[in-house]
Design a protein around this motif. Sequence first.
Motif, PDB file in Angstrom:
ATOM      1  N   UNK A 164      -8.078   0.556  -4.419  1.00 31.08           N
ATOM      2  CA  UNK A 164      -6.751   1.154  -4.591  1.00 31.08           C
ATOM      3  C   UNK A 164      -5.643   0.194  -4.162  1.00 31.08           C
ATOM      4  N   UNK A 165      -4.496   0.212  -4.836  1.00 33.81           N
ATOM      5  CA  UNK A 165      -3.344  -0.557  -4.358  1.00 33.81           C
ATOM      6  C   UNK A 165      -3.022  -0.134  -2.933  1.00 33.81           C
ATOM      7  N   UNK A 166      -2.427  -1.011  -2.171  1.00 39.04           N
ATOM      8  CA  UNK A 166      -2.243  -0.787  -0.741  1.00 39.04           C
ATOM      9  C   UNK A 166      -1.526   0.524  -0.427  1.00 39.04           C
ATOM     10  N   UNK A 167      -0.455   0.855  -1.153  1.00 38.88           N
ATOM     11  CA  UNK A 167       0.282   2.092  -0.868  1.00 38.88           C
ATOM     12  C   UNK A 167      -0.587   3.327  -1.101  1.00 38.88           C
ATOM     13  N   UNK A 168      -1.354   3.322  -2.201  1.00 37.94           N
ATOM     14  CA  UNK A 168      -2.244   4.449  -2.496  1.00 37.94           C
ATOM     15  C   UNK A 168      -3.370   4.531  -1.477  1.00 37.94           C
ATOM     16  N   UNK A 228      -4.494   8.823   4.969  1.00 41.43           N
ATOM     17  CA  UNK A 228      -3.724   9.784   5.761  1.00 41.43           C
ATOM     18  C   UNK A 228      -4.178  11.221   5.543  1.00 41.43           C
ATOM     19  N   UNK A 229      -4.935  11.452   4.483  1.00 44.43           N
ATOM     20  CA  UNK A 229      -5.400  12.803   4.164  1.00 44.43           C
ATOM     21  C   UNK A 229      -6.859  13.046   4.554  1.00 44.43           C
ATOM     22  N   UNK A 230      -7.508  12.029   5.097  1.00 43.83           N
ATOM     23  CA  UNK A 230      -8.935  12.131   5.422  1.00 43.83           C
ATOM     24  C   UNK A 230      -9.127  12.345   6.919  1.00 43.83           C
ATOM     25  N   UNK A 231      -9.745  13.462   7.272  1.00 42.01           N
ATOM     26  CA  UNK A 231      -9.934  13.792   8.680  1.00 42.01           C
ATOM     27  C   UNK A 231     -11.321  13.422   9.194  1.00 42.01           C
ATOM     28  N   UNK A 232     -12.028  12.634   8.431  1.00 45.89           N
ATOM     29  CA  UNK A 232     -13.355  12.205   8.855  1.00 45.89           C
ATOM     30  C   UNK A 232     -13.270  10.846   9.537  1.00 45.89           C
ATOM     31  N   UNK A 233     -14.338  10.465  10.227  1.00 43.19           N
ATOM     32  CA  UNK A 233     -14.375   9.163  10.894  1.00 43.19           C
ATOM     33  C   UNK A 233     -14.342   8.053   9.845  1.00 43.19           C
ATOM     34  N   UNK A 251      -5.713   9.337  11.403  1.00 43.11           N
ATOM     35  CA  UNK A 251      -4.966   8.965  12.606  1.00 43.11           C
ATOM     36  C   UNK A 251      -4.647   7.475  12.655  1.00 43.11           C
ATOM     37  N   UNK A 252      -5.108   6.712  11.680  1.00 45.05           N
ATOM     38  CA  UNK A 252      -4.852   5.276  11.668  1.00 45.05           C
ATOM     39  C   UNK A 252      -3.377   4.990  11.383  1.00 45.05           C
ATOM     40  N   UNK A 253      -2.840   4.011  12.068  1.00 47.12           N
ATOM     41  CA  UNK A 253      -1.457   3.612  11.813  1.00 47.12           C
ATOM     42  C   UNK A 253      -1.380   2.916  10.461  1.00 47.12           C
ATOM     43  N   UNK A 254      -0.183   2.849   9.909  1.00 48.83           N
ATOM     44  CA  UNK A 254      -0.009   2.164   8.637  1.00 48.83           C
ATOM     45  C   UNK A 254      -0.431   0.706   8.753  1.00 48.83           C
ATOM     46  N   UNK A 255      -0.130   0.099   9.884  1.00 47.91           N
ATOM     47  CA  UNK A 255      -0.494  -1.302  10.109  1.00 47.91           C
ATOM     48  C   UNK A 255      -2.017  -1.484  10.066  1.00 47.91           C
ATOM     49  N   UNK A 256      -2.733  -0.547  10.703  1.00 45.20           N
ATOM     50  CA  UNK A 256      -4.191  -0.626  10.706  1.00 45.20           C
ATOM     51  C   UNK A 256      -4.759  -0.433   9.295  1.00 45.20           C
ATOM     52  N   UNK A 257      -4.169   0.475   8.535  1.00 45.76           N
ATOM     53  CA  UNK A 257      -4.612   0.717   7.156  1.00 45.76           C
ATOM     54  C   UNK A 257      -4.413  -0.525   6.290  1.00 45.76           C
ATOM     55  N   UNK A 258      -3.260  -1.161   6.453  1.00 47.15           N
ATOM     56  CA  UNK A 258      -2.958  -2.377   5.686  1.00 47.15           C
ATOM     57  C   UNK A 258      -3.954  -3.482   6.047  1.00 47.15           C
ATOM     58  N   UNK A 259      -4.235  -3.617   7.340  1.00 42.51           N
ATOM     59  CA  UNK A 259      -5.194  -4.633   7.786  1.00 42.51           C
ATOM     60  C   UNK A 259      -6.586  -4.342   7.246  1.00 42.51           C
ATOM     61  N   UNK A 260      -6.993  -3.075   7.278  1.00 43.33           N
ATOM     62  CA  UNK A 260      -8.312  -2.693   6.768  1.00 43.33           C
ATOM     63  C   UNK A 260      -8.425  -3.017   5.280  1.00 43.33           C
ATOM     64  N   UNK A 261      -7.413  -2.685   4.516  1.00 44.63           N
ATOM     65  CA  UNK A 261      -7.399  -2.978   3.072  1.00 44.63           C
ATOM     66  C   UNK A 261      -7.590  -4.480   2.838  1.00 44.63           C
ATOM     67  N   UNK A 262      -6.892  -5.276   3.618  1.00 52.34           N
ATOM     68  CA  UNK A 262      -6.969  -6.735   3.494  1.00 52.34           C
ATOM     69  C   UNK A 262      -8.361  -7.239   3.838  1.00 52.34           C
TER      70      UNK A 262
END
Length: 372
Positions: free
Chosen positions: A155-159, A165-170, A206-217
């Motif tokens: 998925x593109x980074x924004x998506x 943000x909608x996933x409540x699982x680990x 619960x991940x911050x946007x910064x963490x999500x961006x890093x994970x995607x990368x």
Amino acid sequence: MPELPEVEAARRAIEEHCLGKKIKRSIVADDPKVIDGVSPSDFQASLLGKTIVAAHRKGKNMWLELDSPLFPSFQFGMAGAIYIKGVAVTKYKRSAVNDTDDWPSKYSKLFMELEDGLELSFTDKRRFAKVRLLEDPKSVPPISELGPDALYELLPIDEFVESLSKKKTAIKALLLDQSYISGIGNWIADEVLYQARIHPLQQASSLSKESCVTLHKRIKEVIEKAVEVEADSSQFPSSWIFHSREKKPGKAFVDGKKIDFITAGGRTTAYVPELQKLTGKQAGKAPSRSTKQSFDKDENEDEDGEDEYELGSEKETVKKPKKGQKRSGAMKSLVKRKSKESSSNEDGDGGKEKKTTKLSKIRKTKVETSKK
């Protein structure tokens, strides 16, 4: 185990060496556990005289496009592997076919000889793979149920940030969910989470946007690097946790930092507590460590968490000991196994341990019996 890079390496080898060639001969194993839904004779007859037009992959699944249907598809399972005689194709330890073995291997499930004499074989020692003959492999399960491919369709980074943000699982369990992203298995999930400095049990939402961006990368970087070196793990960067994740607990380190092992997403999980900490409401919660037994259990699971053992009924009948008698072997075995289960089972967010009601009843019976 074969994950996206290993399957992609196999696909590319076929693409390089087998396209445009007619199938002169085939041998299909009489193994209905692997050869799914078609007899060996019908499978062989359907391949004879057909030309290999293309090799496709989605997630951990691959299929060959022939000049007319039906098409062979491969779900690699725990130890499925492609071998081409005279061609180096990436190996991994569980494929268990050596250069000195007979050809085709006794573990071969589908063997094909092409018109120019080239020979290829799909092998599977552990028998968790599935080989099917389908009219349109991508339109039926398991391929039709897969999420975006982690290499070509991430998925593109924004998506990606919005979806997390909608996933409540680990987060580890989510990465292993092939309907969410396809192609990520246990070692890739551990690697990207380590490199992104994210705890495997951190709730995705619960991940911050910064963490999500890093994970995607990191997902892109790890998979692209593994594919670039044709899944040859000896060429993975020395800084990867991959090289130490199968060492014994207490003896595993990466860059001088201790690796610990827990159960996440139903799988033994390697992470570095010093760098991967639970945050937010989960901060300070100590995850249950994997026992040695659950660490070893990964040797008996396929990449989707399927257990190799065939377990008996959940409702087990064990005779209670009479006064003065010792526990039977079956009673000891049940108590021991239930004790292991109660210490290793976690909920989806890595929270409270589940109570084992049956174990409690057995212990109560023992106490009551001893009082008589």
